[in-house]
Design an enzyme around this catalytic site. Structure first.
Site, PDB file in Angstrom:
ATOM      1  N   TRP A  16       0.834  -1.214   0.000  1.00  8.72           N
ATOM      2  CA  TRP A  16       0.000   0.000   0.000  1.00  8.72           C
ATOM      3  C   TRP A  16       0.863   1.256   0.000  1.00  8.72           C
ATOM      4  CZ3 TRP A  16      -3.845   1.785  -2.080  1.00  8.72           C
ATOM      5  CH2 TRP A  16      -4.753   2.698  -1.550  1.00  8.72           C
ATOM      6  N   ARG A  36      12.225   0.730   6.787  1.00 11.03           N
ATOM      7  CA  ARG A  36      13.283   0.425   7.762  1.00 11.03           C
ATOM      8  C   ARG A  36      14.246  -0.635   7.210  1.00 11.03           C
ATOM      9  NH1 ARG A  36      10.171  -3.852  11.830  1.00 11.03           N
ATOM     10  NH2 ARG A  36       9.295  -5.052  10.107  1.00 11.03           N
ATOM     11  N   LYS A 109      -5.523  -0.018   8.521  1.00 11.85           N
ATOM     12  CA  LYS A 109      -6.903  -0.368   8.857  1.00 11.85           C
ATOM     13  C   LYS A 109      -6.881  -1.334  10.027  1.00 11.85           C
ATOM     14  CE  LYS A 109      -8.467   0.414   4.114  1.00 11.85           C
ATOM     15  NZ  LYS A 109      -8.921  -0.175   2.860  1.00 11.85           N
ATOM     16  N   SER A 139      -9.856  -0.020  -1.968  1.00 16.25           N
ATOM     17  CA  SER A 139      -8.692   0.272  -2.812  1.00 16.25           C
ATOM     18  C   SER A 139      -7.638  -0.798  -2.638  1.00 16.25           C
ATOM     19  CB  SER A 139      -8.105   1.629  -2.398  1.00 16.25           C
ATOM     20  OG  SER A 139      -7.930   1.678  -0.988  1.00 16.25           O
ATOM     21  N   LYS A 192     -14.366  -3.681   8.731  1.00 19.34           N
ATOM     22  CA  LYS A 192     -14.672  -4.461   7.516  1.00 19.34           C
ATOM     23  C   LYS A 192     -13.703  -5.628   7.348  1.00 19.34           C
ATOM     24  CE  LYS A 192     -11.191  -3.123   4.734  1.00 19.34           C
ATOM     25  NZ  LYS A 192     -10.271  -3.961   3.961  1.00 19.34           N
ATOM     26  N   ASP A 245     -15.924  -0.325   1.272  1.00 18.08           N
ATOM     27  CA  ASP A 245     -14.781  -1.215   1.498  1.00 18.08           C
ATOM     28  C   ASP A 245     -15.247  -2.599   1.937  1.00 18.08           C
ATOM     29  OD1 ASP A 245     -12.117  -1.762   1.394  1.00 18.08           O
ATOM     30  OD2 ASP A 245     -11.529  -0.486   3.077  1.00 18.08           O
ATOM     31  N   ASN A 257      -7.688 -10.612   3.745  1.00 11.19           N
ATOM     32  CA  ASN A 257      -8.603 -11.019   4.817  1.00 11.19           C
ATOM     33  C   ASN A 257      -9.602 -12.048   4.302  1.00 11.19           C
ATOM     34  OD1 ASN A 257      -8.029  -9.286   7.320  1.00 11.19           O
ATOM     35  ND2 ASN A 257      -7.941  -7.810   5.647  1.00 11.19           N
ATOM     36  N   LEU A 276      -0.230 -10.109   5.376  1.00  9.96           N
ATOM     37  CA  LEU A 276      -0.870  -9.337   6.432  1.00  9.96           C
ATOM     38  C   LEU A 276      -2.391  -9.422   6.289  1.00  9.96           C
ATOM     39  CD1 LEU A 276      -0.518  -7.145   8.708  1.00  9.96           C
ATOM     40  CD2 LEU A 276      -0.690  -5.451   6.863  1.00  9.96           C
ATOM     41  N   GLU A 278      -5.152  -7.910   8.462  1.00 12.53           N
ATOM     42  CA  GLU A 278      -5.366  -7.053   9.636  1.00 12.53           C
ATOM     43  C   GLU A 278      -6.560  -7.502  10.481  1.00 12.53           C
ATOM     44  OE1 GLU A 278      -3.383  -5.009  10.878  1.00 12.53           O
ATOM     45  OE2 GLU A 278      -2.681  -3.416   9.549  1.00 12.53           O
TER      46      GLU A 278
HETATM   47  N1  LIG Z   1      -2.500  -3.683   0.361  1.00 16.60           N
HETATM   48  C1  LIG Z   1      -3.635  -3.037   0.176  1.00 16.60           C
HETATM   49  O1  LIG Z   1      -4.279  -3.210  -0.867  1.00 16.60           O
HETATM   50  C2  LIG Z   1      -4.125  -2.065   1.200  1.00 16.60           C
HETATM   51  C3  LIG Z   1      -3.626  -2.037   2.490  1.00 16.60           C
HETATM   52  N2  LIG Z   1      -4.134  -1.157   3.410  1.00 16.60           N
HETATM   53  C4  LIG Z   1      -3.631  -1.117   4.779  1.00 16.60           C
HETATM   54  O2  LIG Z   1      -2.295  -0.625   4.777  1.00 16.60           O
HETATM   55  C5  LIG Z   1      -1.588  -1.183   5.887  1.00 16.60           C
HETATM   56  C6  LIG Z   1      -0.282  -1.771   5.357  1.00 16.60           C
HETATM   57  O3  LIG Z   1      -0.625  -2.798   4.443  1.00 16.60           O
HETATM   58  P1  LIG Z   1       0.301  -3.283   3.250  1.00 16.60           P
HETATM   59  O4  LIG Z   1       1.176  -2.210   2.753  1.00 16.60           O
HETATM   60  O5  LIG Z   1      -0.591  -3.950   2.283  1.00 16.60           O
HETATM   61  O6  LIG Z   1       1.171  -4.385   4.011  1.00 16.60           O
HETATM   62  P2  LIG Z   1       2.504  -5.084   3.529  1.00 16.60           P
HETATM   63  O7  LIG Z   1       2.608  -6.341   4.316  1.00 16.60           O
HETATM   64  O8  LIG Z   1       2.559  -5.141   2.045  1.00 16.60           O
HETATM   65  O9  LIG Z   1       3.651  -4.081   4.004  1.00 16.60           O
HETATM   66  C7  LIG Z   1       3.831  -3.682   5.331  1.00 16.60           C
HETATM   67  C8  LIG Z   1       5.126  -2.876   5.404  1.00 16.60           C
HETATM   68  O10 LIG Z   1       5.282  -2.385   6.726  1.00 16.60           O
HETATM   69  C9  LIG Z   1       6.604  -2.664   7.157  1.00 16.60           C
HETATM   70  N3  LIG Z   1       6.615  -2.819   8.605  1.00 16.60           N
HETATM   71  C10 LIG Z   1       6.028  -3.797   9.338  1.00 16.60           C
HETATM   72  N4  LIG Z   1       6.269  -3.594  10.642  1.00 16.60           N
HETATM   73  C11 LIG Z   1       7.030  -2.478  10.727  1.00 16.60           C
HETATM   74  C12 LIG Z   1       7.608  -1.772  11.817  1.00 16.60           C
HETATM   75  N5  LIG Z   1       7.443  -2.170  13.077  1.00 16.60           N
HETATM   76  N6  LIG Z   1       8.345  -0.663  11.528  1.00 16.60           N
HETATM   77  C13 LIG Z   1       8.510  -0.256  10.265  1.00 16.60           C
HETATM   78  N7  LIG Z   1       7.988  -0.882   9.189  1.00 16.60           N
HETATM   79  C14 LIG Z   1       7.251  -1.977   9.427  1.00 16.60           C
HETATM   80  C15 LIG Z   1       6.994  -3.961   6.418  1.00 16.60           C
HETATM   81  O11 LIG Z   1       8.397  -4.090   6.358  1.00 16.60           O
HETATM   82  C16 LIG Z   1       6.358  -3.722   5.052  1.00 16.60           C
HETATM   83  O12 LIG Z   1       7.200  -2.971   4.243  1.00 16.60           O
HETATM   84  C17 LIG Z   1      -2.507  -2.230   6.520  1.00 16.60           C
HETATM   85  O13 LIG Z   1      -3.102  -1.673   7.669  1.00 16.60           O
HETATM   86  C18 LIG Z   1      -3.548  -2.484   5.444  1.00 16.60           C
HETATM   87  O14 LIG Z   1      -4.817  -2.841   5.988  1.00 16.60           O
HETATM   88  C19 LIG Z   1      -5.120  -0.281   3.079  1.00 16.60           C
HETATM   89  C20 LIG Z   1      -5.637  -0.256   1.820  1.00 16.60           C
HETATM   90  C21 LIG Z   1      -5.179  -1.141   0.777  1.00 16.60           C
HETATM   91  O1  LIG Z   2      -8.157  -2.749   2.485  1.00 12.01           O
HETATM   92  C1  LIG Z   2      -8.065  -3.291   1.418  1.00 12.01           C
HETATM   93  C2  LIG Z   2      -8.885  -2.906   0.256  1.00 12.01           C
HETATM   94  O2  LIG Z   2      -9.602  -1.731   0.490  1.00 12.01           O
HETATM   95  C3  LIG Z   2      -7.133  -4.427   1.246  1.00 12.01           C
HETATM   96  O3  LIG Z   2      -7.734  -5.547   1.774  1.00 12.01           O
HETATM   97  P1  LIG Z   2      -6.874  -6.739   2.382  1.00 12.01           P
HETATM   98  O4  LIG Z   2      -6.000  -6.136   3.456  1.00 12.01           O
HETATM   99  O5  LIG Z   2      -7.866  -7.716   2.881  1.00 12.01           O
HETATM  100  O6  LIG Z   2      -6.038  -7.290   1.261  1.00 12.01           O
END
Ligand SMILES: NC(=O)C1=CN([C@@H]2O[C@H](COP(=O)(O)OP(=O)(O)OC[C@H]3O[C@@H](n4cnc5c(N)ncnc54)[C@H](O)[C@@H]3O)[C@@H](O)[C@H]2O)C=CC1
Ligand SMILES: O=C(CO)COP(=O)(O)O
Length: 329
Positions: A16, A36, A109, A139, A192, A245, A257, A276, A278
């Site tokens: 993201w 990091r 989230k 998204s 959600k 969402d 999820n 991940l 959440e």
């Molecule tokens: N992937 C998606 O489509 C979407 C994700 N999100 C939300 O965004 C957030 C992140 O999700 P993603 O990027 O998909 O996860 P991801 O697993 O792809 O990436 C997470 C990142 O955070 C870093 N990280 C983890 N723990 C850390 C720490 N203690 N300190 C510094 N960096 C750390 C990891 O190294 C990794 O680069 C979640 O809460 C997710 O629900 C929201 C909308 C869309």
């Molecule tokens: O939040 C998201 C889409 O809006 C991404 O969903 P997931 O974390 O379940 O992949």
């Protein structure tokens, strides 16, 4: 406060964070993407692709990479895009770097375990000089990165801050609505994910499209009840970061999820390891917070019980179907 937001920091280079860095670049911003993980940054410097989290997507030329949080100190706003449970740690580290009044936008989230705090409440504690805001909505990172049309909500206490940030980050393919209902936006995104696990269980169990629709509708009723109890506005919960969402995440294995729920529903012992989800981390705190306010959330409760291993999937489904008959509310 600068209203143009020429320079945007993104803390967290997962799927993201990387997609949002490119979206901000597409909107004409100069972007600093922080991780990091030195090896990950070096690999991205070399290939200009985040192969680990967002393969096949080239980083925009105006995205620079850094392993130093100090490089975010000159940004006009920072997006915090690490998992919900890691947000306090990174926000706390940012407190040593960000000038007072810098908008800090959580894109996670979830709800913090242990404190039962929503994401902007965590930011207020961990980085008190920043202006907390939240970006959430239907998204998938891969959709946003591919430039497919997407709409999300950006909320801040001051609607003028939310509006300015939405203008700075938006482009024709990434549309941001602004809001001052911070609580509503963060509840929609957190709740959600738990309900999407339930939807995945229904899908994985092969219970049919009618059951899937019933699950989304009754899950949404739970989300609304929880939101009302915690001060969210109904129009936010029926918007992008609630119903929008929920529909997205309850529909496809593109969602981590939902995919986790499918594997639970199939009882195949497969769990998308390393991915991940959440909702699996938020389920217990969401249910505890519902209990604290007397909010009825049987679907979320069933997900929590299955994840904790207290009941099997069949038993959880059975108990939902045999609940006493009641009025629809
Ligand atoms: N992937 C998606 O489509 C979407 C994700 N999100 C939300 O965004 C957030 C992140 O999700 P993603 O990027 O998909 O996860 P991801 O697993 O792809 O990436 C997470 C990142 O955070 C870093 N990280 C983890 N723990 C850390 C720490 N203690 N300190 C510094 N960096 C750390 C990891 O190294 C990794 O680069 C979640 O809460 C997710 O629900 C929201 C909308 C869309
Ligand atoms: O939040 C998201 C889409 O809006 C991404 O969903 P997931 O974390 O379940 O992949």
């Amino acid at each position: 406060m600068p209203q143009r937001f020429a320079r945007i920091g993104v803390a967290g280079a997962g799927a993201w964070g990387t997609a949002l860095a490119n979206a901000a670049a597409r909107a004409g911003r100069e972007v600093v993407l922080w991780s990091r993980d030195g090896a990950a940054i070096a690999a991205m410097e070399a290939s200009r692709v985040n192969r680990a989290h967002l393969p096949g997507v080239e980083l925009a030329s105006s995205v620079s990479l850094s392993t130093s949080l100090h490089s975010l100190s000159t940004c006009d706003a920072v997006l915090l895009v690490v998992p919900a449970q890691a947000s306090r740690e990174v926000a706390h580290a940012l407190a040593a770097e960000l000038p007072p009044g810098t908008p800090l936008v959580t894109c996670a989230k979830g709800i913090e375990r242990g404190t039962s705090l929503f994401m902007t409440q965590v930011l207020r504690e961990a980085c008190p000089q920043a202006l907390p805001a939240i970006l959430s909505g239907p998204s998938f990172a891969s959709d946003v990165a591919a430039g497919l049309p997407t709409a999300v909500t950006l909320a801040a206490q001051q609607v003028s801050t939310a509006e300015a940030l939405a203008t700075a980050l938006g482009s024709p393919s990434f549309r941001l609505y602004h809001s001052d209902d911070v609580r509503g936006v963060e509840i929609g995104g957190a709740a959600k994910n738990v309900l999407a696990i339930a939807a995945g269980i229904v899908g994985g169990r092969g219970l049919g499209a009618s059951a899937a629709a019933a699950l989304i509708a009754r899950g949404f009723a739970e989300l609304m009840r929880f939101g009302r109890a915690y001060g969210a506005r109904a129009e936010t919960l029926t918007g992008l970061s609630g119903l929008g969402d929920l529909i997205l995440t309850c529909s496809t294995t593109q969602s981590r999820n939902y995919a986790l729920g499918v594997s639970l529903g199939k009882d195949d012992g497969f769990h998308p390891a390393g991915k991940l989800a959440e909702g699996a981390l938020t389920a217990s705190v969401l249910v505890a917070m519902a209990d604290a306010k007397g909010v009825d959330m049987p679907i979320a409760r069933a997900v929590e019980a299955v994840l904790a291993g207290r009941v099997g999937v069949e038993e959880a489904i059975g108990s939902l179907l045999t609940r006493p008959q009641k009025a629809e509310a």
